[in-house]
Design a protein around this motif. Structure first.
Motif, PDB file in Angstrom:
ATOM      1  N   LEU A   1       0.831  -1.197   0.000  1.00 54.19           N
ATOM      2  CA  LEU A   1       0.000   0.000   0.000  1.00 54.19           C
ATOM      3  C   LEU A   1       0.871   1.256   0.000  1.00 54.19           C
ATOM      4  CD1 LEU A   1      -2.874   1.067   0.110  1.00 54.19           C
ATOM      5  CD2 LEU A   1      -2.797   0.870   2.599  1.00 54.19           C
ATOM      6  N   THR A   2       1.932   1.253   0.802  1.00 52.92           N
ATOM      7  CA  THR A   2       2.847   2.395   0.842  1.00 52.92           C
ATOM      8  C   THR A   2       3.511   2.597  -0.514  1.00 52.92           C
ATOM      9  OG1 THR A   2       3.265   1.995   3.200  1.00 52.92           O
ATOM     10  CG2 THR A   2       4.855   3.348   2.014  1.00 52.92           C
ATOM     11  N   GLY A   3       3.839   1.501  -1.187  1.00 48.90           N
ATOM     12  CA  GLY A   3       4.491   1.607  -2.485  1.00 48.90           C
ATOM     13  C   GLY A   3       3.562   2.024  -3.606  1.00 48.90           C
ATOM     14  N   ALA A   4       2.243   1.904  -3.392  1.00 47.10           N
ATOM     15  CA  ALA A   4       1.283   2.213  -4.451  1.00 47.10           C
ATOM     16  C   ALA A   4       0.868   3.680  -4.474  1.00 47.10           C
ATOM     17  CB  ALA A   4       0.039   1.331  -4.295  1.00 47.10           C
ATOM     18  N   VAL A   5       1.221   4.433  -3.423  1.00 48.26           N
ATOM     19  CA  VAL A   5       0.802   5.834  -3.359  1.00 48.26           C
ATOM     20  C   VAL A   5       2.026   6.731  -3.404  1.00 48.26           C
ATOM     21  CG1 VAL A   5      -1.263   5.206  -2.056  1.00 48.26           C
ATOM     22  CG2 VAL A   5       0.818   5.840  -0.822  1.00 48.26           C
ATOM     23  N   ARG A   6       1.784   8.028  -3.400  1.00 45.67           N
ATOM     24  CA  ARG A   6       2.885   8.985  -3.440  1.00 45.67           C
ATOM     25  C   ARG A   6       3.550   9.078  -2.066  1.00 45.67           C
ATOM     26  NH1 ARG A   6      -0.764  13.946  -5.256  1.00 45.67           N
ATOM     27  NH2 ARG A   6      -1.656  13.223  -3.291  1.00 45.67           N
ATOM     28  N   ARG A   7       4.807   9.561  -2.089  1.00 44.28           N
ATOM     29  CA  ARG A   7       5.523   9.699  -0.821  1.00 44.28           C
ATOM     30  C   ARG A   7       4.850  10.703   0.107  1.00 44.28           C
ATOM     31  NH1 ARG A   7      11.673  10.940  -1.537  1.00 44.28           N
ATOM     32  NH2 ARG A   7      10.794  12.508  -2.928  1.00 44.28           N
ATOM     33  N   THR A   8       4.142  11.669  -0.465  1.00 44.96           N
ATOM     34  CA  THR A   8       3.490  12.703   0.344  1.00 44.96           C
ATOM     35  C   THR A   8       2.167  12.237   0.926  1.00 44.96           C
ATOM     36  OG1 THR A   8       2.512  13.608  -1.678  1.00 44.96           O
ATOM     37  CG2 THR A   8       4.583  14.583  -0.922  1.00 44.96           C
ATOM     38  N   ASP A   9       1.660  11.103   0.473  1.00 44.95           N
ATOM     39  CA  ASP A   9       0.385  10.595   0.980  1.00 44.95           C
ATOM     40  C   ASP A   9       0.620   9.815   2.260  1.00 44.95           C
ATOM     41  OD1 ASP A   9      -0.491   9.798  -2.417  1.00 44.95           O
ATOM     42  OD2 ASP A   9      -0.807  11.648  -1.298  1.00 44.95           O
ATOM     43  N   MET A  10      -0.337   9.881   3.158  1.00 49.58           N
ATOM     44  CA  MET A  10      -0.184   9.198   4.448  1.00 49.58           C
ATOM     45  C   MET A  10      -0.945   7.881   4.428  1.00 49.58           C
ATOM     46  SD  MET A  10      -1.110  10.489   8.297  1.00 49.58           S
ATOM     47  CE  MET A  10      -0.561   9.564   9.735  1.00 49.58           C
TER      48      MET A  10
ATOM     49  N   ASP B   1      -7.897  -5.551   9.541  1.00 45.37           N
ATOM     50  CA  ASP B   1      -7.471  -5.465   8.138  1.00 45.37           C
ATOM     51  C   ASP B   1      -7.965  -4.184   7.485  1.00 45.37           C
ATOM     52  OD1 ASP B   1     -10.025  -7.431   6.446  1.00 45.37           O
ATOM     53  OD2 ASP B   1     -10.111  -6.291   8.315  1.00 45.37           O
ATOM     54  N   GLU B   2      -8.170  -3.143   8.268  1.00 51.22           N
ATOM     55  CA  GLU B   2      -8.638  -1.859   7.759  1.00 51.22           C
ATOM     56  C   GLU B   2      -7.473  -0.883   7.664  1.00 51.22           C
ATOM     57  OE1 GLU B   2     -11.649  -0.672  10.481  1.00 51.22           O
ATOM     58  OE2 GLU B   2     -13.224  -1.886   9.552  1.00 51.22           O
ATOM     59  N   PHE B   3      -7.261  -0.341   6.472  1.00 52.86           N
ATOM     60  CA  PHE B   3      -6.197   0.619   6.207  1.00 52.86           C
ATOM     61  C   PHE B   3      -6.812   1.874   5.599  1.00 52.86           C
ATOM     62  CE2 PHE B   3      -4.246  -3.493   6.275  1.00 52.86           C
ATOM     63  CZ  PHE B   3      -2.966  -3.305   6.761  1.00 52.86           C
ATOM     64  N   VAL B   4      -6.112   2.987   5.731  1.00 50.82           N
ATOM     65  CA  VAL B   4      -6.578   4.245   5.138  1.00 50.82           C
ATOM     66  C   VAL B   4      -5.413   4.946   4.459  1.00 50.82           C
ATOM     67  CG1 VAL B   4      -8.570   4.720   6.627  1.00 50.82           C
ATOM     68  CG2 VAL B   4      -6.272   5.332   7.395  1.00 50.82           C
ATOM     69  N   VAL B   5      -5.740   5.722   3.440  1.00 50.24           N
ATOM     70  CA  VAL B   5      -4.763   6.557   2.749  1.00 50.24           C
ATOM     71  C   VAL B   5      -5.344   7.952   2.632  1.00 50.24           C
ATOM     72  CG1 VAL B   5      -3.444   6.946   0.655  1.00 50.24           C
ATOM     73  CG2 VAL B   5      -3.863   4.612   1.420  1.00 50.24           C
ATOM     74  N   MET B   6      -4.580   8.949   3.075  1.00 52.36           N
ATOM     75  CA  MET B   6      -5.003  10.334   2.931  1.00 52.36           C
ATOM     76  C   MET B   6      -4.220  10.949   1.777  1.00 52.36           C
ATOM     77  SD  MET B   6      -4.924  13.462   5.692  1.00 52.36           S
ATOM     78  CE  MET B   6      -3.143  13.568   5.679  1.00 52.36           C
ATOM     79  N   LEU B   7      -4.951  11.418   0.763  1.00 51.50           N
ATOM     80  CA  LEU B   7      -4.343  12.064  -0.393  1.00 51.50           C
ATOM     81  C   LEU B   7      -4.534  13.560  -0.256  1.00 51.50           C
ATOM     82  CD1 LEU B   7      -5.663   9.671  -3.204  1.00 51.50           C
ATOM     83  CD2 LEU B   7      -3.512   9.546  -1.971  1.00 51.50           C
TER      84      LEU B   7
ATOM     85  N   ALA C   1      -9.649  11.066 -12.211  1.00 47.53           N
ATOM     86  CA  ALA C   1      -8.826  10.120 -12.972  1.00 47.53           C
ATOM     87  C   ALA C   1      -7.599   9.699 -12.172  1.00 47.53           C
ATOM     88  CB  ALA C   1      -8.409  10.742 -14.302  1.00 47.53           C
ATOM     89  N   ASP C   2      -6.977  10.673 -11.468  1.00 45.59           N
ATOM     90  CA  ASP C   2      -5.808  10.339 -10.647  1.00 45.59           C
ATOM     91  C   ASP C   2      -6.192   9.413  -9.500  1.00 45.59           C
ATOM     92  OD1 ASP C   2      -4.336  13.665 -10.927  1.00 45.59           O
ATOM     93  OD2 ASP C   2      -4.263  11.913 -12.258  1.00 45.59           O
ATOM     94  N   ILE C   3      -7.348   9.696  -8.880  1.00 50.66           N
ATOM     95  CA  ILE C   3      -7.816   8.855  -7.787  1.00 50.66           C
ATOM     96  C   ILE C   3      -8.081   7.443  -8.291  1.00 50.66           C
ATOM     97  CG2 ILE C   3      -9.634   8.495  -6.080  1.00 50.66           C
ATOM     98  CD1 ILE C   3      -7.823  10.814  -5.427  1.00 50.66           C
ATOM     99  N   GLU C   4      -8.699   7.333  -9.445  1.00 46.77           N
ATOM    100  CA  GLU C   4      -8.991   6.010  -9.996  1.00 46.77           C
ATOM    101  C   GLU C   4      -7.693   5.254 -10.303  1.00 46.77           C
ATOM    102  OE1 GLU C   4     -13.267   7.044 -12.169  1.00 46.77           O
ATOM    103  OE2 GLU C   4     -11.524   6.492 -13.375  1.00 46.77           O
ATOM    104  N   GLN C   5      -6.692   5.980 -10.812  1.00 52.15           N
ATOM    105  CA  GLN C   5      -5.419   5.320 -11.114  1.00 52.15           C
ATOM    106  C   GLN C   5      -4.768   4.774  -9.846  1.00 52.15           C
ATOM    107  OE1 GLN C   5      -2.502   7.893 -12.872  1.00 52.15           O
ATOM    108  NE2 GLN C   5      -1.114   6.223 -13.409  1.00 52.15           N
ATOM    109  N   ILE C   6      -4.781   5.570  -8.767  1.00 53.21           N
ATOM    110  CA  ILE C   6      -4.221   5.113  -7.496  1.00 53.21           C
ATOM    111  C   ILE C   6      -5.018   3.939  -6.948  1.00 53.21           C
ATOM    112  CG2 ILE C   6      -3.836   5.769  -5.085  1.00 53.21           C
ATOM    113  CD1 ILE C   6      -3.183   8.574  -6.094  1.00 53.21           C
ATOM    114  N   ALA C   7      -6.343   4.022  -7.065  1.00 52.33           N
ATOM    115  CA  ALA C   7      -7.189   2.938  -6.567  1.00 52.33           C
ATOM    116  C   ALA C   7      -6.892   1.636  -7.312  1.00 52.33           C
ATOM    117  CB  ALA C   7      -8.666   3.309  -6.710  1.00 52.33           C
ATOM    118  N   ARG C   8      -6.703   1.723  -8.629  1.00 57.39           N
ATOM    119  CA  ARG C   8      -6.404   0.513  -9.400  1.00 57.39           C
ATOM    120  C   ARG C   8      -5.055  -0.084  -8.969  1.00 57.39           C
ATOM    121  NH1 ARG C   8      -8.823   3.590 -13.761  1.00 57.39           N
ATOM    122  NH2 ARG C   8     -10.813   2.623 -14.349  1.00 57.39           N
ATOM    123  N   LYS C   9      -4.068   0.779  -8.713  1.00 54.58           N
ATOM    124  CA  LYS C   9      -2.763   0.273  -8.267  1.00 54.58           C
ATOM    125  C   LYS C   9      -2.907  -0.470  -6.937  1.00 54.58           C
ATOM    126  CE  LYS C   9       0.883   2.858  -8.549  1.00 54.58           C
ATOM    127  NZ  LYS C   9       1.789   4.029  -8.415  1.00 54.58           N
ATOM    128  N   ILE C  10      -3.756   0.073  -6.054  1.00 50.69           N
ATOM    129  CA  ILE C  10      -3.959  -0.580  -4.763  1.00 50.69           C
ATOM    130  C   ILE C  10      -4.691  -1.904  -4.952  1.00 50.69           C
ATOM    131  CG2 ILE C  10      -5.120  -0.381  -2.534  1.00 50.69           C
ATOM    132  CD1 ILE C  10      -4.621   2.633  -2.690  1.00 50.69           C
TER     133      ILE C  10
END
Length: 550
Positions: free
Chosen positions: A442-451, A458-464, A472-481
């Motif tokens: 999950l850490t590798g799928a998002v930007r370094r600036t995202d938390m 088994d619940e995780f969160v990502v703050m963009l 479109a950017d959100i969808e791209q990140i979601a697909r990577k995850i």
């Protein structure tokens, strides 16, 4: 693919070994050599095969090697190891550790030798350097045993005491000790022999010309039963002790009350007092520290000018009254380690001179424990990711910033599909390994600036933050995850297939951290209800857009 034959495996190991290896004929010809041996001896394979090991062996080492080889051929030894010298093709000498065994046919007749060669030239050079240091040191260096004898001494002993090395090593060392110091010396020796360490122990040693010299010993016992001693002739220091007594009296009351490291300095910053706690804190003995500039002894190089400026300001502000100041600064130990100290410094007048005194306490451990406790309070113990407490604090801070400065803040709520089955089928240890692995993915799928954080289970969160409201950017990140979550997990091999369901919510005006998290959670459940392994994006007008891996 069929397994490799033993012959092929041996050949591969032979060729790629970092140890020099060779097959050697019974008369010394090289039958086969590997690249490592060619590198050690400085010959090509063809050049080596045209020689014998006798050709390359240093003449002084050849007889010993041949003698051991004969004993192996006779069956007296199975193998032998020795250190020997080879002459490289370029004429240089290389020291090597040689191990030799022999192969025999079914009747027991020797066929050839198997030799392993390790280059130990660097170790030999290090030993020579150590011996040179030992012989050239101005300090009196000695190696002793636990039976009361000095085994080896350097020439400085003869310079200081007049005895030859043979004189000093042929008799028990206690024979040279002043009668009044024998009891304390033997007690100190027993403590060191038991595995202790002594520093600053002084006794009197008889000089060859008569009289005694005061010696200060630092001795450590090591596991091989040897004692390593560093000794200094401190006769002048001891004889001048009376002259220093008045200086000791001036700070005796301070030292008696000091539980921390204490040091005194003159107005030029030169150390005049140094207590035992200072020795323990910084590693310098009082004898070594007194007379040294404080900034050069314990101040890190990048802070030395600041220390000098602070002392100058302290002196300039003097109005005849006692001054004190407490600060917290980095300091340097003798071993080069930087520690954090609480530094309470004052200044007073004594016998017409201004005098600095300082109490110092190593607070590195307290700071480390505080940081460790803070880390444990804000991070998940299993994955090392920020926990719910840290995440909610950061999320609220991001929301507050969004109120003051227009930006787009998106929150992804991720739940692992099928995780309960992993725990039930493969066990909790496999489940923990999956959570750790997914956290990394999950850490590798998002930007370094995202938390990225783990809320629970088994619940995780990502703050963009600064998402730009680009769906479109959100969808791209979601697909990577989604791709990352569905990839096989080595720890869960044979367990049910895993995936991820994602809920996405954008920050809207008036949102609190809890409200935004709740909307993302709702979107995640919508993704699960729609078939799992997908993302549900909750728009500002409460519509749900689904995103799957295509």
């Amino acid at each position: 693919m069929p397994p490799s034959s033993p012959e092929n495996l041996f050949s591969a190991a032979f060729s790629h070994s970092q140890v020099g290896m060779a097959l050697v004929g019974l008369r010394g010809h090289w039958l086969e050599v590997n690249p490592s041996l060619c590198r050690i001896l400085g010959y090509s394979r063809g050049e080596l095969l045209a020689t014998t090991f006798q050709d390359l062996t240093h003449p002084e080492d050849l007889d010993g090697d041949l003698s051991l080889m004969d004993r192996v051929l006779d069956g007296e030894l199975d193998t032998y190891t020795l250190e020997k010298r080879y002459r490289r093709m370029d004429g240089r000498i290389v020291w090597a550790q040689l191990t030799v065994s022999v192969t025999r046919d079914e009747s027991g007749k020797p066929e050839c030798f198997v030799a392993q060669v390790i280059d130990i030239s660097a170790q030999k050079a290090a030993l020579e350097d150590r011996d040179a240091f030992f012989m050239l040191s101005p300090d009196l260096l000695a190696i002793a045993d636990t039976k009361g004898y000095l085994l080896q001494v350097n020439p400085s002993w003869t310079d200081a005491l007049g005895w030859t090395a043979e004189d000093l090593t042929s008799r028990p060392f206690i024979d040279f000790v002043h009668p009044d110091d024998v009891e304390s010396t033997l007690a100190e020796a027993r403590a060191v022999n038991a595995g202790g360490l002594t520093t600053g122990f002084c006794n009197r040693y008889r000089h060859a010309a008569g009289g005694y010299r005061w010696l200060e010993w630092s001795t450590r016992s090591v596991s091989n039963g040897r004692l390593y001693c560093t000794v200094r002739d401190v006769t002048d220091f001891v004889e001048n002790a009376e002259a220093l007594r008045s200086q000791e009296e001036k700070i005796r009351l301070l030292l008696d009350q000091a539980n921390d490291a204490f040091l005194g300095m003159d107005e030029h910053g030169v150390i005049t007092e140094w207590n035992k706690q200072a020795e323990l804190t910084f590693g310098w003995t009082a004898e070594e520290a007194i007379g040294q500039p404080m900034v050069e002894l314990i101040a890190p190089p990048h802070l030395r000018q600041r220390h000098l400026d602070g002392m100058a300001a302290f002196l300039a502000a003097n109005d005849g009254r006692t001054h004190t100041k407490r600060v917290e600064v980095p300091a340097l130990r003798r071993d080069g380690q930087e520690i954090l100290i609480e530094f309470s410094v004052g200044m007073l007048a004594h016998r017409g001179q201004r005098y600095f005194y300082a109490f110092l306490r190593d607070v590195s451990e307290q700071r480390r424990l505080a940081e460790q406790m803070h880390y444990q309070a804000t991070h998940d113990f299993l994955t090392g990711l920020p926990n719910r407490y840290a995440f909610m604090e950061r999320l609220q801070h991001a929301i507050d910033s969004a109120q003051r400065q227009p930006n787009s803040l998106a929150l992804l709520f991720i739940d692992l599909d099928g995780f309960k089955s992993v725990n039930d089928v493969c066990g909790h240890e496999a489940g923990d390994a999956v959570l750790i692995d997914f956290g990394r993915r999950l850490t590798g799928a998002v930007r370094r600036t995202d938390m990225v954080a783990r809320l629970a289970g088994d619940e995780f969160v990502v703050m963009l933050d600064q998402a730009g409201d680009a769906r479109a950017d959100i969808e791209q990140i979601a697909r990577k995850i989604l791709v990352a979550g569905a990839a096989p997990y080595p720890a869960a091999s044979g367990c049910p297939t895993l995936g991820a369901s994602i809920g996405v919510a954008f920050h809207t005006a008036g949102d609190s951290a809890d409200a935004l998290l709740s909307r993302a959670d709702t979107a995640m459940y919508a993704a699960k209800k729609a078939g799992k392994h997908q993302a549900a994006i909750l728009t500002a007008d409460e519509r749900v857009i689904y995103c799957r891996v295509t």
